[in-house]
Write an enzyme that holds these catalytic residues in place. Structure first.
Site, mmCIF file in Angstrom:
data_model
loop_
_atom_site.group_PDB
_atom_site.id
_atom_site.type_symbol
_atom_site.label_atom_id
_atom_site.label_comp_id
_atom_site.label_asym_id
_atom_site.label_seq_id
_atom_site.Cartn_x
_atom_site.Cartn_y
_atom_site.Cartn_z
ATOM 1 N N ASP A 53 0.612 3.550 2.418
ATOM 2 C CA ASP A 53 0.440 4.073 3.765
ATOM 3 C C ASP A 53 -0.734 5.057 3.766
ATOM 4 O OD1 ASP A 53 1.365 3.872 6.459
ATOM 5 O OD2 ASP A 53 2.180 5.890 6.290
ATOM 6 N N ASP A 109 0.848 -1.195 0.000
ATOM 7 C CA ASP A 109 0.000 0.000 0.000
ATOM 8 C C ASP A 109 0.882 1.242 0.000
ATOM 9 O OD1 ASP A 109 0.392 0.976 3.002
ATOM 10 O OD2 ASP A 109 0.175 -1.203 3.021
#
Length: 292
Positions: free
Chosen positions: A213, A211
């Site tokens: 974050d 991802d």
């Protein structure tokens, strides 16, 4: 004498098994620091003796702050392990380190609370290991090459910020880490890297990006469902990278195996008997070299 195990693999979130490991024996080891995260599975992979440990336990039962890292590394050292590859899920702080990519980080920043035991020493023994370069460079380079050979988009280097967890970070924290020039954020690299160095083990990491974050305006903020879904998508390439690393593993010269030569402050003859027993796998080389 312990057997010689050339490589240990620490499987992180989503990486609980090591397919291809043959002739597996499970080792349940009691240590002075409690029980490891799980039984350690030892077998043959690509002609090498390899140990595998699920960092969070099978079934993912342990929070990052609950992982018994001292016990894990004491147990690995007692088995005769020489090199450790950690496979870990991370968030990316850089656009080019995209979800699905792998990264071989080369630096660390510690943002844990300091509650995680991060040393084997104390109670009669003092050591201060050098930690300017927290990863073993030869092993890191070999892991990076193995990841690329496995077909992964794999990036060379980057600073990994270790946060306490278990909650993911705020957007403000994510922007702060980006302003520092950091590349990745995760929850487990420390105290792993410190304990590996104290145990005189080579340690490197393949960080699996799941991802962006919380900083990326075009992406949803990270959540556990997203992390586990994306991990399932790239766990196969991570396993293939581990197999290729095992096949090509080379004992290149580094300083990891003699880290305590410059780090151990207490003279071996002054180390109490209880400490000698508690730290037998960790201090065995030094005590033997001193004839103590």
């Amino acid at each position: 004498m312990p057997e010689s195990i050339e490589l240990a693999v620490l499987g992180g979130s989503g990486f609980y098994e090591m397919p291809g490991l043959r002739g597996v024996e499970e080792r349940t080891i009691e240590t002075p620091f409690g029980k490891p995260s799980d039984a350690i599975r030892v077998g043959d992979l690509e002609g090498r003796r390899v140990a595998f440990l699920a960092r969070h336990g099978r079934g993912h039962r342990l929070l990052p702050s609950e992982i018994p890292q001292q016990a894990n590394f004491w147990a690995l050292k007692s088995l005769g392990v020489r090199q450790v590859l950690a496979v870990s899920a991370v968030g990316s702080l850089r656009e080019e380190y995209a979800p699905g990519h792998l990264v071989a980080p080369d630096q660390l920043i510690d943002r844990t609370r300091g509650d995680r035991p991060s040393t084997f020493f104390g109670d009669g023994v003092v050591a201060h290991i050098a930690f300017a370069e927290p990863f073993c460079e030869p092993l890191r380079e070999q892991a990076l090459a193995a990841a690329r050979e496995a077909g992964a988009t794999a990036h060379d280097g980057g600073t990994y910020v270790t946060i306490e967890g278990p909650a993911f970070g705020t957007r403000g924290e994510s922007e702060l880490y980006r302003s520092w020039g950091a590349s990745l954020v995760g929850m487990t690299a420390l105290p792993e890297a410190k304990l590996a160095r104290e145990a005189e083990l080579c340690y490197a990491m393949l960080a699996a990006v799941t991802d962006y974050d919380a900083w990326h305006a075009a992406e949803e903020a990270v959540d556990a469902t997203t992390v586990m879904t994306r991990l399932a998508e790239n766990v196969e390439v991570s396993r293939e990278a581990v197999a290729r690393l095992a096949a090509a593993l080379d004992d290149e010269v580094c300083d990891c195996g003699t880290a305590l030569d410059a780090g151990l402050v207490t003279p071996p003859k002054a180390i109490p008997g209880e400490a000698r027993e508690r730290l037998a796998p960790i201090l065995g080389r030094r005590l033997g070299a001193e004839g103590a």
